[in-house]
Write a protein that holds these residues in place. Structure first.
Motif, PDB file in Angstrom:
ATOM      1  N   PHE A  39     -54.950  52.002 -41.313  1.00  0.00           N
ATOM      2  CA  PHE A  39     -55.799  50.926 -42.203  1.00  0.00           C
ATOM      3  C   PHE A  39     -55.958  49.537 -41.626  1.00  0.00           C
ATOM      4  O   PHE A  39     -57.360  49.315 -41.596  1.00  0.00           O
ATOM      5  N   ASN A  40     -55.326  48.968 -41.144  1.00  0.00           N
ATOM      6  CA  ASN A  40     -55.558  47.499 -40.660  1.00  0.00           C
ATOM      7  C   ASN A  40     -56.281  47.456 -39.062  1.00  0.00           C
ATOM      8  O   ASN A  40     -57.146  46.475 -39.029  1.00  0.00           O
ATOM      9  N   GLN A  41     -56.140  48.729 -38.353  1.00  0.00           N
ATOM     10  CA  GLN A  41     -56.979  48.548 -37.236  1.00  0.00           C
ATOM     11  C   GLN A  41     -58.114  49.314 -37.331  1.00  0.00           C
ATOM     12  O   GLN A  41     -59.022  49.292 -36.157  1.00  0.00           O
ATOM     13  N   ASN A  42     -58.526  49.773 -38.404  1.00  0.00           N
ATOM     14  CA  ASN A  42     -59.754  50.469 -38.595  1.00  0.00           C
ATOM     15  C   ASN A  42     -60.769  49.600 -38.563  1.00  0.00           C
ATOM     16  O   ASN A  42     -60.918  48.574 -39.235  1.00  0.00           O
ATOM     17  N   THR A  43     -61.814  49.722 -37.687  1.00  0.00           N
ATOM     18  CA  THR A  43     -62.890  48.880 -37.606  1.00  0.00           C
ATOM     19  C   THR A  43     -64.214  48.943 -38.553  1.00  0.00           C
ATOM     20  O   THR A  43     -64.800  48.078 -38.856  1.00  0.00           O
ATOM     21  N   ASP A  44     -64.048  49.957 -39.386  1.00  0.00           N
ATOM     22  CA  ASP A  44     -64.871  49.969 -40.600  1.00  0.00           C
ATOM     23  C   ASP A  44     -64.258  49.137 -41.843  1.00  0.00           C
ATOM     24  O   ASP A  44     -63.169  48.686 -41.734  1.00  0.00           O
ATOM     25  N   ASN A  59     -58.913  45.932 -45.683  1.00  0.00           N
ATOM     26  CA  ASN A  59     -58.465  45.937 -44.374  1.00  0.00           C
ATOM     27  C   ASN A  59     -58.882  44.521 -43.466  1.00  0.00           C
ATOM     28  O   ASN A  59     -59.809  43.820 -43.866  1.00  0.00           O
ATOM     29  N   GLN A  60     -58.546  44.520 -42.410  1.00  0.00           N
ATOM     30  CA  GLN A  60     -58.554  43.209 -41.545  1.00  0.00           C
ATOM     31  C   GLN A  60     -60.163  43.254 -41.124  1.00  0.00           C
ATOM     32  O   GLN A  60     -60.685  42.091 -41.360  1.00  0.00           O
ATOM     33  N   SER A  61     -60.886  44.170 -40.855  1.00  0.00           N
ATOM     34  CA  SER A  61     -62.340  44.467 -40.835  1.00  0.00           C
ATOM     35  C   SER A  61     -63.127  43.750 -41.880  1.00  0.00           C
ATOM     36  O   SER A  61     -63.807  42.959 -41.802  1.00  0.00           O
ATOM     37  N   SER A  62     -62.660  43.992 -43.196  1.00  0.00           N
ATOM     38  CA  SER A  62     -63.510  43.483 -44.313  1.00  0.00           C
ATOM     39  C   SER A  62     -63.153  42.187 -44.451  1.00  0.00           C
ATOM     40  O   SER A  62     -64.022  41.487 -44.807  1.00  0.00           O
ATOM     41  N   CYS A  63     -61.913  41.802 -44.376  1.00  0.00           N
ATOM     42  CA  CYS A  63     -61.498  40.233 -44.472  1.00  0.00           C
ATOM     43  C   CYS A  63     -62.323  39.513 -43.625  1.00  0.00           C
ATOM     44  O   CYS A  63     -62.916  38.533 -44.016  1.00  0.00           O
ATOM     45  N   LYS A  64     -62.601  39.975 -42.253  1.00  0.00           N
ATOM     46  CA  LYS A  64     -63.284  39.236 -41.232  1.00  0.00           C
ATOM     47  C   LYS A  64     -64.612  39.147 -41.762  1.00  0.00           C
ATOM     48  O   LYS A  64     -65.356  38.187 -41.471  1.00  0.00           O
ATOM     49  N   PHE A  65     -65.156  40.255 -42.202  1.00  0.00           N
ATOM     50  CA  PHE A  65     -66.610  40.317 -42.322  1.00  0.00           C
ATOM     51  C   PHE A  65     -66.907  39.447 -43.664  1.00  0.00           C
ATOM     52  O   PHE A  65     -67.967  38.798 -43.754  1.00  0.00           O
ATOM     53  N   PHE A  66     -66.333  39.517 -44.719  1.00  0.00           N
ATOM     54  CA  PHE A  66     -66.534  38.619 -45.846  1.00  0.00           C
ATOM     55  C   PHE A  66     -65.955  37.220 -45.927  1.00  0.00           C
ATOM     56  O   PHE A  66     -66.311  36.506 -46.621  1.00  0.00           O
TER      57      PHE A  66
END
Length: 133
Positions: A39-44, A59-66
């Motif tokens: 979940f956390n390593q998924n880039t989506d 996940n981490q990608s969402s947190c980074k994006f937002f």
């Protein structure tokens, strides 16, 4: 005596059952760790919301994006990231007023914490308790 032997057999079965339960618990914990890692390593961008659209987990990608930490993003409403008010209202209407439909596709501009807007193609999958974005 026969009663003592039966008692010992029952006790042995209980011990075997307890050992099996413990083994299953350890396997489940390992699977949960693997799922969390995936979940956390998924880039989506992957976000789980309650049925009100409030973020339960991202996940981490969402947190980074937002532009939010995992703690900051929990409790925010996913639909508030949609910049256009009429598109936001349409997304809400489609999800909450559609009987029997559980999968939705959208194209919306979403805004992150820095004010940057990006066109996002996203999908919502709704079940009884949560919505997965």
């Amino acid at each position: 005596t026969a009663d003592q032997i039966n008692t010992l057999k029952l006790l042995a079965k209980q011990v075997i059952n307890l050992l099996e339960l413990r083994k299953n618990k350890v396997e489940l914990e390992q699977k949960q760790i693997e799922l969390e890692k995936y979940f956390n390593q998924n880039t989506d961008l992957v976000i789980i919301c309650d049925n009100d659209g409030k973020i339960i987990k991202a996940n981490q990608s969402s947190c980074k994006f937002f532009g939010h930490t995992k703690l900051e993003i929990v409790g925010l409403e996913i639909f508030n990231f949609i910049t256009n008010k009429s598109e936001r209202e349409l997304a809400l209407k489609r999800i909450y007023e559609s009987d029997g439909i559980s999968r939705f596709h959208f194209n919306n501009y979403m805004e992150n914490a820095k004010g940057s807007k990006h066109l996002i193609q996203w999908e919502a999958n709704r079940n009884q308790d949560t919505i997965l974005f």
